[in-house]
Design a protein around this motif. Structure first.
Motif, PDB file in Angstrom:
ATOM      1  N   TYR A  43       9.372   6.492  38.135  1.00 31.85           N
ATOM      2  CA  TYR A  43       9.775   5.047  38.406  1.00 31.85           C
ATOM      3  C   TYR A  43      11.247   4.899  38.383  1.00 31.85           C
ATOM      4  CZ  TYR A  43       9.507   0.034  38.535  1.00 31.85           C
ATOM      5  OH  TYR A  43       9.885  -1.290  38.626  1.00 31.85           O
ATOM      6  N   ALA A  44      11.809   5.417  37.362  1.00 28.73           N
ATOM      7  CA  ALA A  44      13.147   5.469  37.294  1.00 28.73           C
ATOM      8  C   ALA A  44      14.083   5.952  38.799  1.00 28.73           C
ATOM      9  CB  ALA A  44      13.838   5.836  36.132  1.00 28.73           C
ATOM     10  N   GLN A  45      13.582   7.069  39.028  1.00 31.55           N
ATOM     11  CA  GLN A  45      14.281   7.730  40.251  1.00 31.55           C
ATOM     12  C   GLN A  45      13.787   7.047  41.602  1.00 31.55           C
ATOM     13  OE1 GLN A  45      16.323  10.326  40.162  1.00 31.55           O
ATOM     14  NE2 GLN A  45      16.396   9.839  42.458  1.00 31.55           N
ATOM     15  N   CYS A  46      12.731   6.434  41.670  1.00 30.08           N
ATOM     16  CA  CYS A  46      12.417   5.394  42.720  1.00 30.08           C
ATOM     17  C   CYS A  46      13.365   4.459  42.706  1.00 30.08           C
ATOM     18  CB  CYS A  46      10.775   5.008  42.631  1.00 30.08           C
ATOM     19  SG  CYS A  46       9.842   6.332  43.137  1.00 30.08           S
ATOM     20  N   THR A  61      12.017  -8.566  50.129  1.00 26.06           N
ATOM     21  CA  THR A  61      11.812  -7.527  48.876  1.00 26.06           C
ATOM     22  C   THR A  61      10.326  -7.639  48.426  1.00 26.06           C
ATOM     23  OG1 THR A  61      12.825  -8.989  47.497  1.00 26.06           O
ATOM     24  CG2 THR A  61      14.197  -7.343  48.511  1.00 26.06           C
ATOM     25  N   LEU A  62       9.829  -6.460  47.909  1.00 26.59           N
ATOM     26  CA  LEU A  62       8.466  -6.484  47.255  1.00 26.59           C
ATOM     27  C   LEU A  62       8.796  -5.494  45.999  1.00 26.59           C
ATOM     28  CD1 LEU A  62       5.485  -6.904  46.902  1.00 26.59           C
ATOM     29  CD2 LEU A  62       5.145  -4.842  48.216  1.00 26.59           C
ATOM     30  N   VAL A  63       8.629  -5.969  44.771  1.00 29.66           N
ATOM     31  CA  VAL A  63       9.056  -5.332  43.658  1.00 29.66           C
ATOM     32  C   VAL A  63       7.530  -5.091  43.009  1.00 29.66           C
ATOM     33  CG1 VAL A  63      10.154  -5.396  41.418  1.00 29.66           C
ATOM     34  CG2 VAL A  63      11.267  -6.356  43.509  1.00 29.66           C
ATOM     35  N   ILE A  64       7.580  -4.052  42.424  1.00 33.68           N
ATOM     36  CA  ILE A  64       6.230  -3.602  41.795  1.00 33.68           C
ATOM     37  C   ILE A  64       6.522  -3.195  40.278  1.00 33.68           C
ATOM     38  CG2 ILE A  64       4.920  -3.235  43.414  1.00 33.68           C
ATOM     39  CD1 ILE A  64       5.137  -0.199  43.171  1.00 33.68           C
ATOM     40  N   PRO A  65       6.239  -3.596  39.182  1.00 31.24           N
ATOM     41  CA  PRO A  65       6.455  -3.258  37.951  1.00 31.24           C
ATOM     42  C   PRO A  65       6.267  -1.900  37.484  1.00 31.24           C
ATOM     43  CG  PRO A  65       4.864  -4.793  37.885  1.00 31.24           C
ATOM     44  CD  PRO A  65       4.991  -4.404  39.201  1.00 31.24           C
ATOM     45  N   SER A  83       7.257   3.951  33.559  1.00 35.36           N
ATOM     46  CA  SER A  83       7.965   2.590  34.079  1.00 35.36           C
ATOM     47  C   SER A  83       8.372   1.873  32.889  1.00 35.36           C
ATOM     48  CB  SER A  83       6.928   1.871  34.823  1.00 35.36           C
ATOM     49  OG  SER A  83       7.447   0.451  35.015  1.00 35.36           O
ATOM     50  N   THR A  84       9.488   1.341  32.762  1.00 34.57           N
ATOM     51  CA  THR A  84       9.706   0.596  31.460  1.00 34.57           C
ATOM     52  C   THR A  84      10.376  -0.751  32.088  1.00 34.57           C
ATOM     53  OG1 THR A  84      12.347   1.251  31.480  1.00 34.57           O
ATOM     54  CG2 THR A  84      10.598   2.635  30.514  1.00 34.57           C
ATOM     55  N   PRO A  85      10.519  -1.744  31.122  1.00 37.20           N
ATOM     56  CA  PRO A  85      11.040  -3.006  31.488  1.00 37.20           C
ATOM     57  C   PRO A  85      12.451  -3.018  32.059  1.00 37.20           C
ATOM     58  CG  PRO A  85       9.387  -3.410  29.595  1.00 37.20           C
ATOM     59  CD  PRO A  85       9.648  -1.718  29.728  1.00 37.20           C
ATOM     60  N   ASN A 119      -0.551  -1.980  37.733  1.00 35.08           N
ATOM     61  CA  ASN A 119       0.341  -2.826  38.218  1.00 35.08           C
ATOM     62  C   ASN A 119       0.376  -4.233  37.531  1.00 35.08           C
ATOM     63  OD1 ASN A 119       2.357  -3.759  39.898  1.00 35.08           O
ATOM     64  ND2 ASN A 119       0.810  -3.636  41.749  1.00 35.08           N
ATOM     65  N   VAL A 120       1.197  -4.240  36.558  1.00 38.25           N
ATOM     66  CA  VAL A 120       0.821  -5.296  35.745  1.00 38.25           C
ATOM     67  C   VAL A 120       2.132  -5.897  35.375  1.00 38.25           C
ATOM     68  CG1 VAL A 120      -0.153  -5.854  33.400  1.00 38.25           C
ATOM     69  CG2 VAL A 120      -1.308  -4.271  34.807  1.00 38.25           C
ATOM     70  N   LEU A 121       2.369  -7.301  35.418  1.00 44.57           N
ATOM     71  CA  LEU A 121       3.067  -8.229  34.555  1.00 44.57           C
ATOM     72  C   LEU A 121       2.766  -8.662  33.238  1.00 44.57           C
ATOM     73  CD1 LEU A 121       4.974 -10.022  37.480  1.00 44.57           C
ATOM     74  CD2 LEU A 121       6.235  -8.243  36.165  1.00 44.57           C
ATOM     75  N   GLU A 122       1.429  -9.040  33.249  1.00 44.01           N
ATOM     76  CA  GLU A 122       0.907  -9.735  32.179  1.00 44.01           C
ATOM     77  C   GLU A 122       1.154  -8.909  30.844  1.00 44.01           C
ATOM     78  OE1 GLU A 122      -3.508 -11.205  32.157  1.00 44.01           O
ATOM     79  OE2 GLU A 122      -3.616  -9.173  32.186  1.00 44.01           O
ATOM     80  N   PRO A 123       1.151  -9.940  29.759  1.00 48.35           N
ATOM     81  CA  PRO A 123       1.245  -9.122  28.608  1.00 48.35           C
ATOM     82  C   PRO A 123       0.397  -7.836  28.069  1.00 48.35           C
ATOM     83  CG  PRO A 123       1.645 -11.391  28.169  1.00 48.35           C
ATOM     84  CD  PRO A 123       1.226 -11.113  29.711  1.00 48.35           C
ATOM     85  N   SER A 124       0.921  -6.786  27.660  1.00 57.42           N
ATOM     86  CA  SER A 124       0.052  -5.801  27.280  1.00 57.42           C
ATOM     87  C   SER A 124       0.381  -5.236  25.714  1.00 57.42           C
ATOM     88  CB  SER A 124       0.348  -4.346  28.074  1.00 57.42           C
ATOM     89  OG  SER A 124       1.767  -3.960  28.140  1.00 57.42           O
ATOM     90  N   MET A 125      -0.497  -4.489  25.365  1.00 57.28           N
ATOM     91  CA  MET A 125      -0.092  -3.750  23.951  1.00 57.28           C
ATOM     92  C   MET A 125       0.936  -3.027  23.954  1.00 57.28           C
ATOM     93  SD  MET A 125      -2.758  -4.576  22.298  1.00 57.28           S
ATOM     94  CE  MET A 125      -2.962  -3.907  20.689  1.00 57.28           C
TER      95      MET A 125
END
Length: 142
Positions: A43-46, A61-65, A83-85, A119-125
């Protein structure tokens, strides 16, 4: 963030999917020589490789987390790893910067809770509210 009518057909998106799609096409030709396994990309390289050029008039623009569609696509899936925040925030910043000075400055973020594709923005564990907090932070700067 936008939630509204369907996007016109002549709209283009600068996004991870567009660039990786063409990369994957070439890799699919190698399937006869390689095991049939999901394609994996950092993800970081992308994030480093994407959104480095100005947008055309009809581009948004279209951003995916994050992304992992292997639950649905199996061995033909695509996975963006690690992927990280923080990386998401960098990607979001690049997307926002491309919109500066434009009349049509819509930014699309996919998705709130597409758990089946990671593919999630919602809070996660794992990350708590970090993706949402990064989104809020970057949008407040505008």
């Amino acid at each position: 963030l936008a939630n509204g009518p369907a996007i016109p057909h002549n709209v283009k998106f600068k996004n991870i999917g567009e660039k990786l799609f063409f990369k994957i096409i070439g890799q699919r030709l190698q399937e006869f020589f390689l095991p049939n396994i999901p394609q994996r990309y950092s993800y970081a390289q992308c994030v480093k490789e994407l959104l480095n050029e100005p947008l055309e008039t009809n581009e948004y623009t279209l951003v995916i987390p994050n992304w992992d569609n292997t639950p649905r696509s199996g061995k033909k899936g695509l996975v963006l790893t690690n992927s990280t925040p923080i990386d998401y925030e960098i990607y979001l910043t690049k997307a926002i910067n491309l919109l500066q000075g434009r009349n049509n400055n819509l930014l699309f973020i996919k998705s709130w809770n597409e758990w089946a594709e990671g593919n999630v923005l919602e809070p996660s564990m794992q990350w708590g509210k970090a993706y949402l907090e990064s989104t809020a932070k970057m949008l407040k700067k505008q």
